[in-house]
Design a protein around this motif. Structure first.
Motif, PDB file in Angstrom:
ATOM      1  N   UNK A  11      -1.453  -7.380  -6.961  1.00  0.00           N
ATOM      2  CA  UNK A  11      -0.938  -6.333  -6.082  1.00  0.00           C
ATOM      3  C   UNK A  11       0.772  -6.406  -6.249  1.00  0.00           C
ATOM      4  N   UNK A  12       1.012  -7.693  -6.192  1.00  0.00           N
ATOM      5  CA  UNK A  12       2.442  -8.053  -6.547  1.00  0.00           C
ATOM      6  C   UNK A  12       3.093  -7.269  -7.799  1.00  0.00           C
ATOM      7  N   UNK A  13       2.204  -7.846  -8.780  1.00  0.00           N
ATOM      8  CA  UNK A  13       2.760  -7.019 -10.357  1.00  0.00           C
ATOM      9  C   UNK A  13       2.584  -5.529 -10.242  1.00  0.00           C
ATOM     10  N   UNK A  14       1.928  -4.911  -9.613  1.00  0.00           N
ATOM     11  CA  UNK A  14       1.559  -3.442  -9.618  1.00  0.00           C
ATOM     12  C   UNK A  14       2.670  -2.792  -8.679  1.00  0.00           C
ATOM     13  N   UNK A  15       3.124  -3.603  -7.789  1.00  0.00           N
ATOM     14  CA  UNK A  15       4.151  -2.950  -6.931  1.00  0.00           C
ATOM     15  C   UNK A  15       5.586  -3.195  -7.045  1.00  0.00           C
ATOM     16  N   UNK A  16       5.863  -4.395  -7.311  1.00  0.00           N
ATOM     17  CA  UNK A  16       7.251  -5.005  -7.467  1.00  0.00           C
ATOM     18  C   UNK A  16       8.036  -4.280  -8.220  1.00  0.00           C
ATOM     19  N   UNK A  17       9.043  -3.702  -8.211  1.00  0.00           N
ATOM     20  CA  UNK A  17       9.991  -3.019  -9.417  1.00  0.00           C
ATOM     21  C   UNK A  17      11.173  -3.690  -9.571  1.00  0.00           C
ATOM     22  N   UNK A  60       1.757   1.747  -3.437  1.00  0.00           N
ATOM     23  CA  UNK A  60       1.122   2.337  -4.269  1.00  0.00           C
ATOM     24  C   UNK A  60       0.557   3.690  -4.309  1.00  0.00           C
ATOM     25  N   UNK A  61       0.911   4.333  -2.826  1.00  0.00           N
ATOM     26  CA  UNK A  61       0.600   5.744  -2.628  1.00  0.00           C
ATOM     27  C   UNK A  61       1.901   6.850  -2.840  1.00  0.00           C
ATOM     28  N   UNK A  62       3.016   6.190  -3.484  1.00  0.00           N
ATOM     29  CA  UNK A  62       3.928   7.005  -4.031  1.00  0.00           C
ATOM     30  C   UNK A  62       5.337   6.796  -3.165  1.00  0.00           C
ATOM     31  N   UNK A  63       5.638   5.832  -2.472  1.00  0.00           N
ATOM     32  CA  UNK A  63       6.614   5.698  -1.944  1.00  0.00           C
ATOM     33  C   UNK A  63       7.578   4.514  -2.431  1.00  0.00           C
ATOM     34  N   UNK A  64       8.997   4.765  -2.340  1.00  0.00           N
ATOM     35  CA  UNK A  64       9.828   3.820  -2.675  1.00  0.00           C
ATOM     36  C   UNK A  64      10.244   3.080  -1.472  1.00  0.00           C
ATOM     37  N   UNK A  65       9.833   1.692  -1.562  1.00  0.00           N
ATOM     38  CA  UNK A  65      10.184   0.722  -0.317  1.00  0.00           C
ATOM     39  C   UNK A  65      11.404  -0.258  -0.463  1.00  0.00           C
ATOM     40  N   UNK A  66      12.435  -0.049   0.132  1.00  0.00           N
ATOM     41  CA  UNK A  66      13.489  -1.105   0.277  1.00  0.00           C
ATOM     42  C   UNK A  66      13.140  -2.284   1.258  1.00  0.00           C
ATOM     43  N   UNK A  67      13.241  -3.386   1.050  1.00  0.00           N
ATOM     44  CA  UNK A  67      13.084  -4.394   2.199  1.00  0.00           C
ATOM     45  C   UNK A  67      13.924  -5.857   1.932  1.00  0.00           C
ATOM     46  N   UNK A  93       0.886  -1.171  -0.121  1.00  0.00           N
ATOM     47  CA  UNK A  93      -0.123   0.041  -0.038  1.00  0.00           C
ATOM     48  C   UNK A  93       0.951   1.258   0.036  1.00  0.00           C
ATOM     49  N   UNK A  94       1.849   1.165   0.681  1.00  0.00           N
ATOM     50  CA  UNK A  94       2.743   2.500   0.490  1.00  0.00           C
ATOM     51  C   UNK A  94       3.550   2.726  -0.756  1.00  0.00           C
TER      52      UNK A  94
END
Length: 361
Positions: free
Chosen positions: A236-242, A206-213, A203-204
Motif C-alpha cells: 500500500x505504501x509502494x502504491x500510494x507514496x509519490x 488510490x481513488x484518484x486524489x492527491x493528498x498532502x500531509x 485509500x483516498x
C-alpha cells in the motif's frame, strides 16, 4: 529574598532560539496567569491539571489567533502562548530556499493527479509552510482543494479549510473521510499520526486524489519506516507514496558581523564525507547590535527530497530496510547535511549551526 513563586520569567522564541525578555520579581504572577486564562476561556480555579485554550486578538487590522497551554509545575503554572497570524507567513515556492532542481521536483509532485506527498521533520521545522506553498501551485479554478487541519494556520483564498475537534469526534481521520464526499481533487491533511488516518489517506490516493500531509520522521526515507509503524502494508505504501520532503530550518548569518575564516580539518572532512568539495573559506559571526548579539538574522529552509520512482517503490514493496532505501534514493550530495553544507559554502550559514541542527552524519 528571592521567591520563585513570585517571579515572572518570559521568554520569546526568535529564529528557533529562546530569548529572555522579562524577568521580574515585582509582578503579580497569579493575576497575570488568571487574566490569560479568562481571555482563553479556561477554568481559573483549576491549577492542578493542564489546560488548553485560544485567545482571539485583532492587531493592525489583522486577526491573530493565540493558542494557550498551561502545565502545573513545582513553583506554579507554566504558560506557553503560540501566536498564529493566518494572513502572513505564506510564501511562494521560490522563496523557501530550494535549489533549482528541488523546486522542479516539488512542482512535478504538485502536478500529479493522485498519490501521497509527505513533508517530514520535527515540530517547528516549517512543514506546514512548505505544504501551503505546494497548495498555491494548484489551479484553484479547476481543482477542488480541501484541507483538514489542527489548527488552521493560514487563510488561503479559493480553498475550503476545516478545523478538527477531537472532543466532538472530528479527528483527522473523520475529517478526511468527510472531505472525500466533497468531490475533492487535492486534500491537505495537517498530520498523519495514527493508523486510521494513514489508512484513509492511502485509500483516498488510490481513488484518484492527491493528498498532502506532514509526518514526524527524522529524514525522508524514514517516513516509510514510520508508515510501517502506523500499520500500513508495504504494497500500500509502494502504491500510494509519490514523494517525501524532509526539511529543517537553519539560522542565517547576520551580514553586519559575519567574518571569513579558513576551514579547519574537521570542516574539510565533513565536506568530503558528503562528496562535496571543501570551500576555501567559511563564515562565522561574532554578534552585533543588528542581530542582538546572536550572530544570526532570520532562518532558511534546508531540504532533502525523494521522488518515489518504480525502483524505490519496488524496494518498499520488498520490505527494504531504511538504510537500503536511503542508499537507493538519496545520494550523499543530496542529504540534509550536504544541503546544509552547501549553504555554508555559499556564506549563508555557519558550520556550527549546521552541526547544531543536523549533526555530523
Amino acid at each position: 529574598m528571592w521567591n520563585p513563586m513570585r517571579t515572572v520569567c518570559a521568554r520569546v522564541r526568535i529564529d528557533g532560539m529562546l530569548r529572555t525578555v522579562l524577568d521580574r520579581a515585582d509582578v503579580p504572577v497569579k493575576r497575570v496567569i488568571s487574566r490569560l486564562k479568562v481571555m482563553a476561556g479556561l477554568d481559573t480555579s483549576e491549577t492542578r491539571l493542564p489546560q488548553d485554550g485560544r485567545i482571539g486578538l485583532r492587531y493592525g487590522g489583522r486577526d491573530i489567533d493565540v493558542r494557550m497551554s498551561t502545565l502545573p509545575g513545582h513553583f506554579g503554572e507554566r504558560v506557553v502562548l503560540r501566536v498564529l497570524d493566518r494572513h502572513s507567513g505564506l510564501l511562494p515556492l521560490d522563496a523557501l530556499g530550494l535549489a533549482e532542481a528541488q523546486e522542479a521536483a516539488l512542482r512535478r509532485l504538485a502536478d500529479r493527479p493522485d498519490g501521497i506527498v509527505l513533508a517530514t521533520g520535527p515540530t517547528g521545522s516549517g512543514k506546514t509552510t512548505t505544504l501551503y506553498s505546494l497548495l498555491q501551485l494548484a489551479d484553484h479554478g479547476r481543482r477542488n482543494i480541501v484541507t483538514v487541519e489542527d489548527p488552521i494556520e493560514y487563510h488561503m483564498p479559493g480553498i475550503s479549510q476545516t478545523q478538527t475537534n477531537a472532543e466532538i469526534g472530528m479527528t483527522f481521520a473523520a475529517g478526511l473521510r468527510a472531505t472525500l464526499r466533497q468531490d475533492p481533487d487535492v486534500i491537505l491533511v495537517g498530520e498523519i499520526r495514527d493508523h486510521e488516518t494513514a489508512e484513509v489517506a492511502a485509500q483516498a490516493s488510490l481513488t484518484g486524489h492527491l493528498v498532502f500531509s506532514s509526518l514526524h520522521a527524522n529524514g525522508s526515507v524514514a517516513a516509510v519506516t514510520r508508515l510501517r509503524d502506523l500499520g500500513l502494508d508495504n504494497y500500500l505504501i509502494a502504491a500510494t507514496l509519490r514523494g517525501i520532503l524532509a526539511q529543517r530550518l537553519l539560522r542565517v548569518l547576520c551580514r553586519e558581523c559575519a567574518e571569513e575564516t579558513a576551514p579547519d580539518v574537521a570542516t574539510t572532512t565533513l565536506f568530503e564525507s558528503s562528496n562535496l568539495a571543501p570551500p576555501s573559506t567559511v563564515w562565522t559571526s561574532k554578534g552585533c547590535e543588528n542581530c542582538d548579539d546572536t550572530g544570526f538574522d532570520g532562518r532558511q529552509g534546508v531540504f532533502e527530497i525523494v521522488e518515489i520512482g518504480e525502483d524505490i517503490a519496488a524496494a518498499i514493496g520488498d520490505n527494504a530496510s531504511e538504510q537500503q532505501l536511503k542508499a537507493l534514493a538519496v545520494p550523499k550530495s543530496g542529504t540534509l547535511l550536504a544541503e546544509g553544507l552547501k549553504l555554508v559554502a555559499s556564506g549563508r550559514t555557519s558550520v556550527e549551526e549546521v552541526r547544531r541542527v543536523l549533526g555530523d552524519v
